[in-house]
Design an enzyme around this catalytic site. Structure first.
Site, PDB file in Angstrom:
ATOM      1  CG  HIS A  14      33.118  37.997  44.089  1.00  0.00           C
ATOM      2  ND1 HIS A  14      34.309  38.339  43.476  1.00  0.00           N
ATOM      3  CD2 HIS A  14      32.593  36.993  43.345  1.00  0.00           C
ATOM      4  CE1 HIS A  14      34.489  37.571  42.407  1.00  0.00           C
ATOM      5  NE2 HIS A  14      33.459  36.744  42.308  1.00  0.00           N
ATOM      6  CG  ASP A  16      35.503  42.624  46.323  1.00  0.00           C
ATOM      7  OD1 ASP A  16      34.954  41.535  46.059  1.00  0.00           O
ATOM      8  OD2 ASP A  16      36.655  42.897  45.928  1.00  0.00           O
ATOM      9  CG  HIS A 197      35.965  34.532  38.045  1.00  0.00           C
ATOM     10  ND1 HIS A 197      36.614  34.488  39.259  1.00  0.00           N
ATOM     11  CD2 HIS A 197      34.702  34.984  38.291  1.00  0.00           C
ATOM     12  CE1 HIS A 197      35.780  34.908  40.207  1.00  0.00           C
ATOM     13  NE2 HIS A 197      34.618  35.210  39.650  1.00  0.00           N
ATOM     14  CD  GLU A 200      31.274  35.153  34.736  1.00  0.00           C
ATOM     15  OE1 GLU A 200      30.302  35.640  35.324  1.00  0.00           O
ATOM     16  OE2 GLU A 200      32.459  35.316  35.108  1.00  0.00           O
TER      17      GLU A 200
END
Length: 333
Positions: A14, A16, A197, A200
């Site tokens: 990522h 950010d 994603h 998770e």
């Protein structure tokens, strides 16, 4: 444990989530933004995980200080450039940087399309300076809802030729993938790759949904896949990649310990799983740590670590010719 004759990749990283603590301090001072600490040493505990967080959402709050100082498009451009510099310092040959433009724009109401352009510019300049190859993955931050994700998607599509793939990240339990079917239909129509994603915070059903309804070619994290043998078989047979992030999964309490992590099981089952960092600056780790420390602690043999390195390029969002060229470039170095 890294095979220097092979390309080293990080395909779940990522942008950010990799804002340096020093950069947060610098930008905070530049824009007169109140920070929880005024020195690098005292700021780090606020912006970096120093112990295991109770859950994914708690972990994600550590990212917030990084984006709170993004008060201009130039700041976004700087962060993007530094991401490539960090990748070069880590010895990475190829990196896929994912970012949520709405999340980066939020604190100071920056134009979302402007953030996308600034990130593209910073990454391009970084690649030209440091010789790292990179691709960009746009993220829709599901935590902010369907309408906000639509704004992110529109901003990303305005620069569709510079974006390689679309991802969905954030609160998986509160905002399931089923809310975003039309968003991903548009992404596929644009010719983008899809990674999601999933598995998770939620279970195997989230992974199935990402594949069947959103068109996922890769799954971010996907640790809950081991709970469903049919899913494991499907992942292996259909060559759907798993972007494993060992240290991250411990820090978010997704997995209890490295010894319990399913990466070894994925590899033994023939699933194309790779080693990645996730949010390096927030986690206080780099790709070298994941190969040299985390992977052995997760029970991977030297050959399994090498296979994970091979898988990283195999499931990268590159053409066969681009993969071949990268292999040849590294072999000749």
């Amino acid at each position: 444990m890294i095979d220097i004759t092979l390309p080293l990749t990080d395909i779940h990283r990522h942008l950010d989530g990799n804002i340096r603590a020093q950069t947060i301090l610098d930008l905070g001072r530049q824009f007169n933004i109140a920070l929880p600490a005024q020195t690098l040493e005292t700021l780090i505990p606020h912006v970096q995980v120093t112990s295991t967080e109770p859950d994914l959402v708690s972990f994600l709050t550590k990212l917030d200080w990084g984006v709170k100082v993004l008060a201009s498009l130039d700041a976004c451009r700087r962060v993007a450039f530094e991401n490539i510099e960090d990748a070069a310092r880590n010895g990475l040959h190829y990196v896929e940087l994912r970012f949520s433009p709405g999340y980066m724009a939020m604190a100071h109401q920056l134009p979302i399309a402007g953030v996308v352009e600034a990130v593209i510019d910073g990454v391009r300049d970084g690649c030209n300076t440091f010789g790292v190859e990179a691709r960009l993955i746009g993220i829709m931050s599901r935590t902010f809802g369907e309408a906000a994700c639509l704004q992110e998607l529109d901003a990303l599509l305005a620069h569709r030729e510079k974006i390689t793939a679309l991802d969905l990240a954030g609160d998986e339990l509160g905002f399931p993938g089923s809310l975003f079917l039309s968003h991903f239909n548009r992404a596929r129509d644009a010719g983008w790759h899809i990674t999601v994603h999933a598995g998770e915070a939620a279970g195997p059903e989230s992974i199935w949904q990402a594949i069947r309804e959103l068109g996922a070619e890769r799954i971010g994290h996907g640790v809950k896949a081991v709970e469903d043998r049919a899913l494991m078989d499907f992942l292996a047979q259909q060559r759907i990649g798993i972007e494993s992030c060992l240290t991250s999964n411990i820090q978010t309490s997704t997995v209890a310990s490295l010894a319990d992590h399913p990466l070894k099981t994925f590899l033994e089952h023939g699933v194309l799983a790779s080693l990645n960092t996730d949010d390096p600056a927030v986690q206080g780790v780099d790709i070298i740590h994941e190969y040299h420390v985390a992977a052995p602690a997760a029970g991977l043999s030297r050959e399994q670590i090498r296979q994970a390195q091979i898988n990283g390029l195999e499931i990268a969002f590159l053409s066969d010719d681009e993969k071949r060229a990268l292999r040849e470039k590294v072999a000749a170095a």
